[in-house]
Design a protein around this motif. Structure first.
Motif, PDB file in Angstrom:
ATOM      1  N   PRO A   1       0.815  -1.212   0.000  1.00 40.20           N
ATOM      2  CA  PRO A   1       0.000   0.000   0.000  1.00 40.20           C
ATOM      3  C   PRO A   1       0.848   1.261   0.000  1.00 40.20           C
ATOM      4  O   PRO A   1       2.018   1.252   0.389  1.00 40.20           O
ATOM      5  N   ALA A   2       0.237   2.342  -0.447  1.00 41.86           N
ATOM      6  CA  ALA A   2       0.875   3.659  -0.435  1.00 41.86           C
ATOM      7  C   ALA A   2      -0.205   4.695  -0.157  1.00 41.86           C
ATOM      8  O   ALA A   2      -1.324   4.585  -0.652  1.00 41.86           O
ATOM      9  N   VAL A   3       0.121   5.684   0.648  1.00 44.32           N
ATOM     10  CA  VAL A   3      -0.860   6.697   1.010  1.00 44.32           C
ATOM     11  C   VAL A   3      -0.305   8.079   0.693  1.00 44.32           C
ATOM     12  O   VAL A   3       0.901   8.320   0.833  1.00 44.32           O
TER      13      VAL A   3
ATOM     14  N   VAL B   1      -7.387  12.367   1.111  1.00 40.92           N
ATOM     15  CA  VAL B   1      -6.401  11.315   1.335  1.00 40.92           C
ATOM     16  C   VAL B   1      -6.650  10.176   0.355  1.00 40.92           C
ATOM     17  O   VAL B   1      -7.794   9.741   0.172  1.00 40.92           O
ATOM     18  N   SER B   2      -5.575   9.708  -0.267  1.00 41.16           N
ATOM     19  CA  SER B   2      -5.673   8.621  -1.244  1.00 41.16           C
ATOM     20  C   SER B   2      -4.807   7.454  -0.790  1.00 41.16           C
ATOM     21  O   SER B   2      -3.627   7.636  -0.479  1.00 41.16           O
ATOM     22  N   LEU B   3      -5.403   6.266  -0.750  1.00 38.44           N
ATOM     23  CA  LEU B   3      -4.692   5.059  -0.334  1.00 38.44           C
ATOM     24  C   LEU B   3      -4.688   4.045  -1.468  1.00 38.44           C
ATOM     25  O   LEU B   3      -5.745   3.562  -1.873  1.00 38.44           O
ATOM     26  N   ARG B   4      -3.499   3.763  -1.996  1.00 36.99           N
ATOM     27  CA  ARG B   4      -3.354   2.672  -2.969  1.00 36.99           C
ATOM     28  C   ARG B   4      -3.258   1.357  -2.210  1.00 36.99           C
ATOM     29  O   ARG B   4      -2.526   1.254  -1.220  1.00 36.99           O
TER      30      ARG B   4
ATOM     31  N   ILE C   1       1.872  -2.550 -11.893  1.00 36.12           N
ATOM     32  CA  ILE C   1       1.723  -1.095 -11.953  1.00 36.12           C
ATOM     33  C   ILE C   1       1.217  -0.623 -10.604  1.00 36.12           C
ATOM     34  O   ILE C   1       0.314  -1.235 -10.022  1.00 36.12           O
ATOM     35  N   GLY C   2       1.814   0.444 -10.122  1.00 37.41           N
ATOM     36  CA  GLY C   2       1.398   0.980  -8.839  1.00 37.41           C
ATOM     37  C   GLY C   2       0.086   1.723  -8.911  1.00 37.41           C
ATOM     38  O   GLY C   2      -0.583   1.925  -7.894  1.00 37.41           O
ATOM     39  N   GLY C   3      -0.306   2.153 -10.108  1.00 36.84           N
ATOM     40  CA  GLY C   3      -1.554   2.873 -10.284  1.00 36.84           C
ATOM     41  C   GLY C   3      -2.750   1.946 -10.279  1.00 36.84           C
ATOM     42  O   GLY C   3      -2.634   0.721 -10.134  1.00 36.84           O
TER      43      GLY C   3
END
Length: 450
Positions: A289-291, A316-319, A387-389
């Motif tokens: 995850p990435a925030v 706030v966006s959390l991948r 892909i991280g997106g």
């Protein structure tokens, strides 16, 4: 195959010209001021599909949804049907004044075509159409049945895609789905994307006072909401930059790691700035995850006054990693923000968009054919990448058509700057991508006797 290569070469100049025409249309569906431009873009794509010999072409839309193009080319009896996907809507420019050349005036520099949508994803649209034009010249039509689906709201999260898939399920049903909305690790190395992170968003609001208070009269015993918000947002990462929200999925990867120096260069990281997290880069990018804090509502510096702010809020966006349930991740993010509120401030978390992650095993005949044809076109073996997106519609397609082989590919490279300033398409890679898809369709047709 030599004839096919020749037909592809003949299709490239008009495809380049039509790509430039599409780039000139500011089809930013997310901006209400450009809704008519997005409709004009759909009409232009529909006209190109008719010119490429489609037997049927329709512009379709769900209620309140963006216009999409749905076209069909029948194939020889007994051949599979291949769904070719791309999208014609684009991101906002991020400020026209920051671009080296105007974002909707396509400009070639050093073998790259610059313009918003030149790579993401009008290049994908024209890749499909160039392939279909090549087969029209070569044999009057494609060697397989082809359905072209060009969406108009991917950059807005595909909010009405589920409705479109349900309404047009029979027309969209396919044996193979080729999604041209991804990228390659280099301009001469093709990739099959096999994993994508998902996404959950929220807005968090902090309230401390019923009204603004004078910072000189009350400051000290009273804090301000913006400072409280900053302290709250800082809890989203630990001291090493790892996501500190508990209950999230973290995966590992056997993929070869990325070169850190190249990664820093591609991302334009400033000298001395540390990368966040620990472990392999490919795991941090694809499997963990990435925030990020995407925006804050607060007074502008030039408009600031000596008052304690009663409230402040942030986006706030959390991948989220493959295998993560978006609903579980949204609850974990909300619980973290509420539990870590400083000084007893009142916190309200409003959930936003959510997108499921995606992962597949690229095993089977279709994937073997793709690796072979892509390697032939690019001159280098195809690689599997993550892909991280987030591309939420891919999981939607996979759920709707569980029997179809899904190939996620595209015409971007690390220098394409998708969503960024000076987005561009490498024209040499575009040619390779068109040839790769043409060879793929040809071999899929031959394998069934076309």
């Amino acid at each position: 195959m030599p004839d096919l290569r020749s037909a592809v070469r003949n299709a490239l100049p008009p495809a380049r010209s039509d790509l430039e025409s599409l780039v000139k249309i500011p089809s930013i569906w997310a901006d209400p001021a450009h809704r008519d431009d997005t409709r004009r873009s759909a009409e232009a794509v529909a006209a190109l599909a008719r010119d490429a010999g489609a037997a049927s072409v329709d512009i379709v839309a769900a209620p309140e949804g963006a216009p999409a193009v749905l076209a069909h080319w029948p194939g020889p009896p007994g051949t599979p049907t291949v769904l070719l996907y791309a999208h014609h809507d684009v991101q906002p420019t991020g400020g026209d004044e920051h671009w080296t050349s105007p974002p909707f005036q396509p400009t070639e520099r050093d073998g790259r075509l610059y313009g918003r949508g030149a790579a993401d994803d009008k290049a994908g649209v024209m890749m499909h159409l160039a392939v279909l034009r090549a087969f029209r010249e070569l044999r009057g039509g494609p060697p397989v049945g082809v359905t072209l689906f060009i969406e108009g709201e991917e950059e807005s999260g595909s909010p009405t895609l589920t409705q479109l898939l349900a309404e047009h399920r029979d027309r969209l049903s396919a044996d193979v789905i080729v999604i041209a909305d991804s990228g390659n690790p280099a301009t001469d190395v093709p990739a099959l994307t096999t994993s994508l992170r998902g996404l959950v968003d929220c807005t968090v609001e902090v309230r401390m006072l019923e009204r603004p208070a004078h910072s000189g009269v009350y400051g000290g015993p009273l804090g301000d909401a913006l400072t409280a918000l900053c302290r709250l947002l800082a809890t989203l990462h630990d001291d090493k930059g790892r996501v500190a929200v508990t209950g999230l999925v973290h995966n590992t990867s056997d993929a070869p790691d990325l070169d850190e120096a190249q990664f820093r260069s591609d991302a334009a990281v400033l000298d001395g700035v540390d990368l966040l997290g620990t472990g392999k880069l490919v795991e941090r990018l694809w499997q963990q995850p990435a925030v990020a804090v995407l925006g804050v509502d607060a007074p502008r510096v030039a408009e600031a006054a000596n008052v304690l702010l009663p409230s402040a809020r942030a986006a706030v966006s959390l991948r989220i990693a493959p295998g993560q349930d978006p609903a579980v991740a949204q609850r974990a993010l909300t619980e973290h923000l509420v539990a870590h509120a400083p000084w007893g401030v009142h916190v309200t978390v409003t959930p936003g968009a959510a997108a499921a992650p995606f992962e597949l095993d690229a095993v089977g005949t279709v994937y073997d054919v793709a690796r072979r044809t892509f390697g032939e076109a690019y001159g280098n073996a195809a690689v599997e990448v993550g892909i991280g997106g987030s591309i939420p519609f891919i999981a939607e397609f996979a759920r709707t058509f569980p029997g179809a082989a899904v190939l996620v590919t595209g015409v971007g490279d690390p220098a394409s700057r998708w969503h960024g300033i000076d987005e561009s398409l490498h024209l040499g890679m575009f040619e390779k991508a068109v040839l790769a898809e043409a060879l793929l369709l040809a071999e899929l047709g031959e394998s069934t006797g076309a």
